[in-house]
Design an enzyme around this catalytic site. Sequence first.
Site, PDB file in Angstrom:
ATOM      1  N   SER A 205      36.625   6.170 -25.734  1.00  0.00           N
ATOM      2  CA  SER A 205      36.582   4.970 -26.498  1.00  0.00           C
ATOM      3  C   SER A 205      35.509   4.799 -27.456  1.00  0.00           C
ATOM      4  O   SER A 205      35.468   3.798 -28.195  1.00  0.00           O
ATOM      5  CB  SER A 205      36.337   3.621 -25.310  1.00  0.00           C
TER       6      SER A 205
ATOM      7  N   LYS B 106      36.597   4.069 -30.989  1.00  0.00           N
ATOM      8  CA  LYS B 106      37.208   2.615 -31.233  1.00  0.00           C
ATOM      9  C   LYS B 106      35.940   2.095 -32.341  1.00  0.00           C
ATOM     10  O   LYS B 106      36.543   1.145 -33.169  1.00  0.00           O
ATOM     11  CB  LYS B 106      37.248   1.844 -29.964  1.00  0.00           C
TER      12      LYS B 106
ATOM     13  N   TYR C 241      46.703   6.476 -30.983  1.00  0.00           N
ATOM     14  CA  TYR C 241      45.708   5.819 -29.966  1.00  0.00           C
ATOM     15  C   TYR C 241      45.192   7.055 -29.194  1.00  0.00           C
ATOM     16  O   TYR C 241      44.063   7.229 -29.139  1.00  0.00           O
ATOM     17  CB  TYR C 241      46.059   4.405 -29.419  1.00  0.00           C
TER      18      TYR C 241
ATOM     19  N   TYR D 187      32.323  -3.289 -22.099  1.00  0.00           N
ATOM     20  CA  TYR D 187      33.430  -3.955 -21.166  1.00  0.00           C
ATOM     21  C   TYR D 187      32.494  -4.949 -20.506  1.00  0.00           C
ATOM     22  O   TYR D 187      31.607  -5.861 -20.926  1.00  0.00           O
ATOM     23  CB  TYR D 187      34.379  -3.043 -20.751  1.00  0.00           C
TER      24      TYR D 187
ATOM     25  N   VAL E  87      35.022   6.689 -21.628  1.00  0.00           N
ATOM     26  CA  VAL E  87      35.167   7.354 -20.151  1.00  0.00           C
ATOM     27  C   VAL E  87      35.075   8.822 -20.129  1.00  0.00           C
ATOM     28  O   VAL E  87      35.077   9.315 -18.962  1.00  0.00           O
ATOM     29  CB  VAL E  87      36.738   7.040 -19.551  1.00  0.00           C
TER      30      VAL E  87
HETATM   31  O1  DON Z   1      42.841   4.308 -23.136  1.00  0.00           O
HETATM   32  C1  DON Z   1      42.073   4.809 -22.571  1.00  0.00           C
HETATM   33  O2  DON Z   1      42.316   4.601 -21.249  1.00  0.00           O
HETATM   34  C2  DON Z   1      40.906   5.728 -22.784  1.00  0.00           C
HETATM   35  N1  DON Z   1      41.742   6.549 -23.734  1.00  0.00           N
HETATM   36  C3  DON Z   1      39.909   5.174 -23.290  1.00  0.00           C
HETATM   37  C4  DON Z   1      39.276   4.145 -22.402  1.00  0.00           C
HETATM   38  C5  DON Z   1      37.689   4.209 -22.535  1.00  0.00           C
HETATM   39  O3  DON Z   1      36.964   5.273 -22.805  1.00  0.00           O
HETATM   40  C6  DON Z   1      37.042   3.165 -21.839  1.00  0.00           C
HETATM   41  N2  DON Z   1      35.509   3.391 -21.860  1.00  0.00           N
HETATM   42  N3  DON Z   1      34.525   3.533 -20.907  1.00  0.00           N
END
Ligand code: DON
Length: 313
Positions: free
Chosen positions: A68, A71, A195, A247, A265
Amino acid sequence: MSRSVSNLTTIVKEIADEMAQRPDRGEVANYIPELANVHNKRFGLVVVDGAGNVASAGDSEMPFSIQSISKVFTLTLALGLVGDKLWQRVGREPSGSPFNSIVQLEYERGKPRNPFINAGAIAVTDVILSGHQPREALGEILRFMRFVADDPSIAIDESVAASEQRTGFRNIALANYMKSFGVLDNPVNHVLGVYFHHCAIAMSCRQLAMAGRYLAWSGVNPSTGHSAVSAERARRINAVMLTCGHYDGSGEFAFRVGLPGKSGVGGGVLAVAPGKASIAVWSPGLDVHGNSHLGRVALEALSKRMGWSIFGV
Ligand code: DON
């Protein structure tokens, strides 16, 4: 080396040593199977200052999945493409919900709360994709990452992208749900393909800290003088990072660290001390909100010892 630089180097090494001793390391993400293979003993920390000095410790050169954190860069690109009209598609308020939550989308008729929750980032990716083939949009994103990091070697980890593509049922649901409200212009499978791939970009802490320089220095890379965005835009992206970058853990991150930051993540965090430093930390074990546990602990120690919190010393 100036006294303050050697002081920073000492502090960065001290923090890495302290983190190596900690038994509380969090849980490595396993909902994307490929991420579960990473050992939670890993830890890297890199700080770049305005003179281009780099203080680093631990696994600072080892690439990890930025997830993420990408982003931040897709938000920057989308703002460059459509300007403030972007905010008609996606809000800029903290969600207070998990990153993959679907419930708020129904109340808000498919308009995601902010560009950093998954729904918001998927809507931002749709904006970048418009008028392009998925391959071209992804090329644009990679080119931008390589430009801001000043590093042509940055690449996508295809095995992580494929792993998420196979198992990304929640994101598929979010995208279809937004499509039903007319929030996405492009085919859902194209948007998600881009994405999943930008989330799968692999970077080291050093590359990530380099890439964050335009946010720390009002839109300009202080080493090359190259401008990525206006000062106003950099300031506003930092504001969204502070309020939404972690978040439903964003309040806690602001409370403890006091810097704009964006987590992923994969266990990475990009943090910005405006006018002072661009910082990347990586520790794959996550807390209950999906943010790097020791990443946050390390950043709290760094910001305290350097007096970098934007809220005062
Ligand atoms: O879309 C997802 O679930 C992952 N590609 C990215 C989520 C993420 O990194 C949330 N961050 N802490």
